[in-house]
Write an enzyme that holds these catalytic residues in place. Structure first.
Site, short mmCIF file in Angstrom:
data_model
loop_
_atom_site.label_atom_id
_atom_site.label_comp_id
_atom_site.label_asym_id
_atom_site.label_seq_id
_atom_site.Cartn_x
_atom_site.Cartn_y
_atom_site.Cartn_z
N ASP A 196 1.72 12.30 -5.41
CA ASP A 196 1.53 11.49 -4.48
C ASP A 196 2.18 10.36 -4.69
O ASP A 196 1.16 10.02 -5.74
CB ASP A 196 0.35 11.98 -3.93
N TYR A 213 3.23 1.32 -5.01
CA TYR A 213 2.63 2.08 -6.34
C TYR A 213 3.69 1.61 -7.62
O TYR A 213 3.89 1.43 -8.30
CB TYR A 213 2.65 3.58 -6.23
N LYS A 231 4.59 6.55 0.49
CA LYS A 231 3.89 5.55 1.78
C LYS A 231 4.73 4.16 2.50
O LYS A 231 4.88 4.42 1.86
CB LYS A 231 2.92 5.73 1.46
N HIS A 283 1.16 4.04 4.98
CA HIS A 283 0.21 3.61 3.88
C HIS A 283 -1.02 2.96 4.61
O HIS A 283 -2.54 3.44 4.26
CB HIS A 283 0.59 2.65 2.85
#
Length: 327
Positions: free
Chosen positions: A48, A53, A83, A116
């Site tokens: 994930d 990120y 996302k 997201h």
């Protein structure tokens, strides 16, 4: 032990029930690449990530290396989730954002692409802190139409959302041509999401649980899960003769097993190889009915309230606006 073959029943597209999360504080490409390789060796097949990120590139590098080394036969052996960040949550920016994600991953498709947050920001706003001027109204219909295009083009095998309340999910389902396969939300014993789980089960949307242990140590997390007297009591009863460190391990297993028994997929995060393997050790045994009842009685409190998206001058002026009164 691998959970790679245990797909999510509700999703209908073979998402492994346990995935490895990669949200970390600050860019750490080399440690992440090494951790993903170790996770593949341990049996993880679901990873994930997210544009926000900044971990897409090292995951892609690790996946390519795993294929070259023979650890996996091909990219198709992995399930990759990424996302769409809020600053790209605009009709004309969704597809370019996914194409950039695919370049980062060095892949031709993602298995699952998620919105997201139900939040839009001005283009280019990727880094906190955010101000009231950064937020603009979220056009759910327009964003979802673009997500559907990503799926139709084969760039995302499945599409879904994150952090959608019951009300927002109902709104999306009212017009979606392709319904969301997944709603990734916070789930743990202190935030059990009973109402949302009932709706998702009724509508055929798979819940994927993030922060199943409460995300202690993050800027928004809490130790309220691992410090729960109920969970500690269950851990102690299951390991009366073991050392304190093992009680923490047992408490972790109890939390993860509880989420697993709800039928959810779950995202766990540890870069420690021993912990990676321990976090997969949740099949082949069950909680007792008495333990489930004790967990059901834990007082409920949402940990990730997402205050950074709330502003007197933005679209969400209160937490009730953001979460539709569901916290």
């Amino acid at each position: 032990m691998s959970d790679g073959g245990a797909g999510a029943k509700g999703a209908g597209f073979g998402m492994p029930r346990v995935g490895m999360g990669t949200a970390v504080q600050g860019p750490r490409p080399e440690p992440i690449r090494r951790a993903v390789l170790k996770a593949i060796e341990a049996g993880y097949r679901h990873f994930d990530t997210a544009a926000h990120y900044e971990t897409e590139a090292p995951i892609g590098e690790a996946a390519a290396e795993a294929v070259r080394s023979g650890a996996i036969a091909s990219r198709a052996d992995l399930f990759i989730t990424s996302k769409l960040w809020c600053s790209d949550a605009h009709r004309d920016r969704v597809l370019p954002a996914l194409r950039q994600t695919l370049r980062n991953l060095q892949m031709e498709y993602v298995d699952l692409y998620l919105v997201h947050w139900p939040v839009s920001m001005k283009p280019g706003r990727y880094k906190a802190p955010f101000t009231a001027d950064d937020f603009v109204p979220f056009d759910m219909r327009a964003v979802w139409e673009a997500m559907e295009e990503c799926h139709q083009l084969g760039l995302a095998k499945a599409i879904g959302v994150c952090n959608f309340s019951c009300k927002k999910l109902d709104t999306l389902l009212s017009f979606a041509t392709i319904p969301p396969a997944v709603n990734q939300v916070e789930v743990n014993p202190v935030w059990q999401q009973r109402k949302l789980r009932e709706l998702c089960r009724e509508k055929g949307v798979q819940i994927c649980a993030y922060s199943p242990l409460g995300a202690s140590g993050t800027h928004w997390g809490s130790d309220s899960v691992m410090a729960s007297a109920v969970l500690r009591g269950i851990a102690q009863s299951k390991g009366k003769t073991v050392a304190q460190a093992r009680h923490v391990y047992i408490c972790t297993r109890v939390c993860l097993r509880w989420v697993y028994e709800q039928g959810d997929c779950l995202i766990v995060k540890s870069f420690d190889e021993a912990r990676m393997r321990e976090n997969l050790d949740i099949v082949g045994w069950e909680l007792t009915e008495e333990e489930r009842q004790r967990i059901a009685g834990i007082p409920q409190r949402k940990i990730n309230r997402a205050l950074r998206f709330v502003s007197d001058h933005g679209p969400y002026k209160s937490l009730d606006d953001l979460w539709d009164g569901e916290i």
